[in-house]
Scaffold this motif. Structure first.
Motif, PDB file in Angstrom:
ATOM      1  N   ASN A  24      35.480  64.073  10.514  1.00 18.04           N
ATOM      2  CA  ASN A  24      35.724  62.914  11.362  1.00 18.04           C
ATOM      3  C   ASN A  24      34.695  62.780  12.470  1.00 18.04           C
ATOM      4  O   ASN A  24      34.334  61.670  12.861  1.00 18.04           O
ATOM      5  CB  ASN A  24      37.133  62.983  11.956  1.00 18.04           C
ATOM      6  N   THR A  28      32.506  59.495  12.924  1.00 18.52           N
ATOM      7  CA  THR A  28      32.582  58.790  14.209  1.00 18.52           C
ATOM      8  C   THR A  28      31.184  58.499  14.747  1.00 18.52           C
ATOM      9  O   THR A  28      30.907  57.404  15.248  1.00 18.52           O
ATOM     10  CB  THR A  28      33.376  59.625  15.234  1.00 18.52           C
ATOM     11  N   GLU A  31      29.684  55.684  12.642  1.00 16.07           N
ATOM     12  CA  GLU A  31      30.306  54.394  12.908  1.00 16.07           C
ATOM     13  C   GLU A  31      29.911  53.858  14.284  1.00 16.07           C
ATOM     14  O   GLU A  31      29.651  52.660  14.444  1.00 16.07           O
ATOM     15  CB  GLU A  31      31.824  54.531  12.808  1.00 16.07           C
ATOM     16  N   ASP A  46      37.013  51.121  16.283  1.00 16.39           N
ATOM     17  CA  ASP A  46      37.434  52.105  15.289  1.00 16.39           C
ATOM     18  C   ASP A  46      36.765  53.449  15.562  1.00 16.39           C
ATOM     19  O   ASP A  46      37.375  54.506  15.393  1.00 16.39           O
ATOM     20  CB  ASP A  46      37.092  51.601  13.888  1.00 16.39           C
ATOM     21  N   ALA A  47      35.488  53.408  16.009  1.00 16.65           N
ATOM     22  CA  ALA A  47      34.796  54.655  16.357  1.00 16.65           C
ATOM     23  C   ALA A  47      35.471  55.329  17.551  1.00 16.65           C
ATOM     24  O   ALA A  47      35.626  56.558  17.584  1.00 16.65           O
ATOM     25  CB  ALA A  47      33.332  54.371  16.676  1.00 16.65           C
ATOM     26  N   ASN A  50      38.559  56.865  16.294  1.00 15.12           N
ATOM     27  CA  ASN A  50      38.228  58.098  15.578  1.00 15.12           C
ATOM     28  C   ASN A  50      37.839  59.217  16.532  1.00 15.12           C
ATOM     29  O   ASN A  50      38.142  60.390  16.285  1.00 15.12           O
ATOM     30  CB  ASN A  50      37.096  57.841  14.583  1.00 15.12           C
ATOM     31  N   LEU A  51      37.152  58.860  17.636  1.00 10.09           N
ATOM     32  CA  LEU A  51      36.798  59.876  18.623  1.00 10.09           C
ATOM     33  C   LEU A  51      38.065  60.470  19.228  1.00 10.09           C
ATOM     34  O   LEU A  51      38.154  61.688  19.439  1.00 10.09           O
ATOM     35  CB  LEU A  51      35.919  59.271  19.715  1.00 10.09           C
ATOM     36  N   GLY A 127      34.906  54.574   5.989  1.00 13.36           N
ATOM     37  CA  GLY A 127      35.981  55.116   6.816  1.00 13.36           C
ATOM     38  C   GLY A 127      37.290  55.267   6.062  1.00 13.36           C
ATOM     39  O   GLY A 127      38.045  56.217   6.293  1.00 13.36           O
ATOM     40  N   ASP A 158      44.185  55.598  10.654  1.00 10.09           N
ATOM     41  CA  ASP A 158      42.747  55.298  10.668  1.00 10.09           C
ATOM     42  C   ASP A 158      42.318  54.603   9.387  1.00 10.09           C
ATOM     43  O   ASP A 158      41.485  53.689   9.407  1.00 10.09           O
ATOM     44  CB  ASP A 158      41.937  56.590  10.824  1.00 10.09           C
TER      45      ASP A 158
END
Length: 304
Positions: A24, A28, A31, A46-47, A50-51, A127, A158
């Motif tokens: 991930n 990340t 992305e 979304d990044a 994800n972070l 993703g 996600d």
């Protein structure tokens, strides 16, 4: 007598958490790079999501590793409780991120920028594969392990968010709807908030020693009261020690007949098999000299 039967618990799954965290983190970074390059709030949001998950997964990874540490003189239960605190921190992170995403999405609705749709679709499609694959790695035991459940729910959410980004990219490409970019970001914020609320409530309850949701305290009390020779049950407490481990303490008023050891051993096994309570501590009293027995009160108030 204190016994804990039938737990061949696997503390950790640290390899799965490590793999998922690193996968991930790499996605990340990819992305976020494309999000900045294309000025796409959908990809950036979304990044950011994800972070947050990477941080959360890192916490879950650390908690799983801590849970494997042996008990010490000071920490007599070991570090199992880390698997309960990790989801709480994870949920708080998600709530914060959802607010930030919603604010930026609303700001952009007035003048949504033109976004190249194909890169958005391509990166978001990656993703979906990454998140579903990572969720598969941590799927084992997520129904009974709050730590794993937090990671599993994050990853499935996600994947759904990435699917929304793909659909938004398709709408921008075919229909020229530039407002889909901030709209998708707003959807991301809503998904995070809804998922985080349930996890926050459940992890907070666990951290506050609430009775695990899968256990009916009254049913346990009735089960104990129905045991041979038991005339009263008091000071019954049930709480989670960590992933897959449930503790219980109770005082049982029982007649003075022999056979307490065999009675307790059988009851410990029964509590584990019927309720999943694998750390019971039972105190047997004869009901003649114990201060508790003269002042039995409701569970929320005890006299000592």
């Amino acid at each position: 007598m204190h016994a804990h039967h039938g737990h061949d618990h696997v503390h950790g799954g640290t390899r799965a958490f490590a793999a998922v965290t690193l996968i991930n983190l790499a996605y990340t970074a990819l992305e976020a790079g494309y999000g900045f390059a294309t000025n796409s709030l959908a990809l950036l949001s979304d990044a950011l999501h994800n972070l947050g998950d990477v941080l959360g997964l890192g916490l879950a990874w650390a908690a799983a590793a801590l849970a494997r540490r042996a008990p010490t003189e000071r920490h007599t239960y070991g570090w199992r409780r880390a698997t309960l605190l990790s989801p709480l921190a994870n949920a708080l992170l998600l709530v914060g991120f959802s607010g930030a995403l919603a604010w930026e999405a609303l700001r952009r609705f007035g003048a949504p920028p033109q976004i190249p749709a194909l890169p958005v679709m391509a990166v978001a499609a990656v993703g979906i594969a990454v998140n579903l694959g990572a969720a598969w790695l941590v799927r084992d035991g997520h129904a009974h392990d709050l730590n794993r459940r937090g990671a599993f729910l994050h990853l499935v959410a996600d994947a759904a968010v990435s699917l929304a980004a793909v659909l938004a990219g398709a709408g921008m490409w075919w229909l020229g709807w530039s407002w889909l970019d901030p709209a998708t970001a707003l959807l991301v914020g809503a998904v995070i908030a809804v998922g985080a609320f349930g996890l926050l409530r459940e992890s907070f309850d666990a951290a506050m020693d609430a009775v695990p949701p899968a256990i009916d305290r009254r049913e346990v009390e009735a089960f104990l009261a129905a045991q041979p020779g038991v005339s009263a049950v008091h000071h019954l407490h049930i709480w989670s020690l960590g992933a897959g481990e449930i503790a219980m303490t109770a005082h049982l008023v029982r007649d003075g007949s022999a056979g307490h050891d065999a009675f307790l051993d059988r009851l410990n096994h029964a509590l584990d098999e019927r309720f999943g309570i694998n750390h019971p501590t039972l105190q047997v009293e004869f009901g003649t000299a114990c201060e508790h027995d003269r002042h039995v009160r409701a569970p929320h108030g005890h006299r000592h």
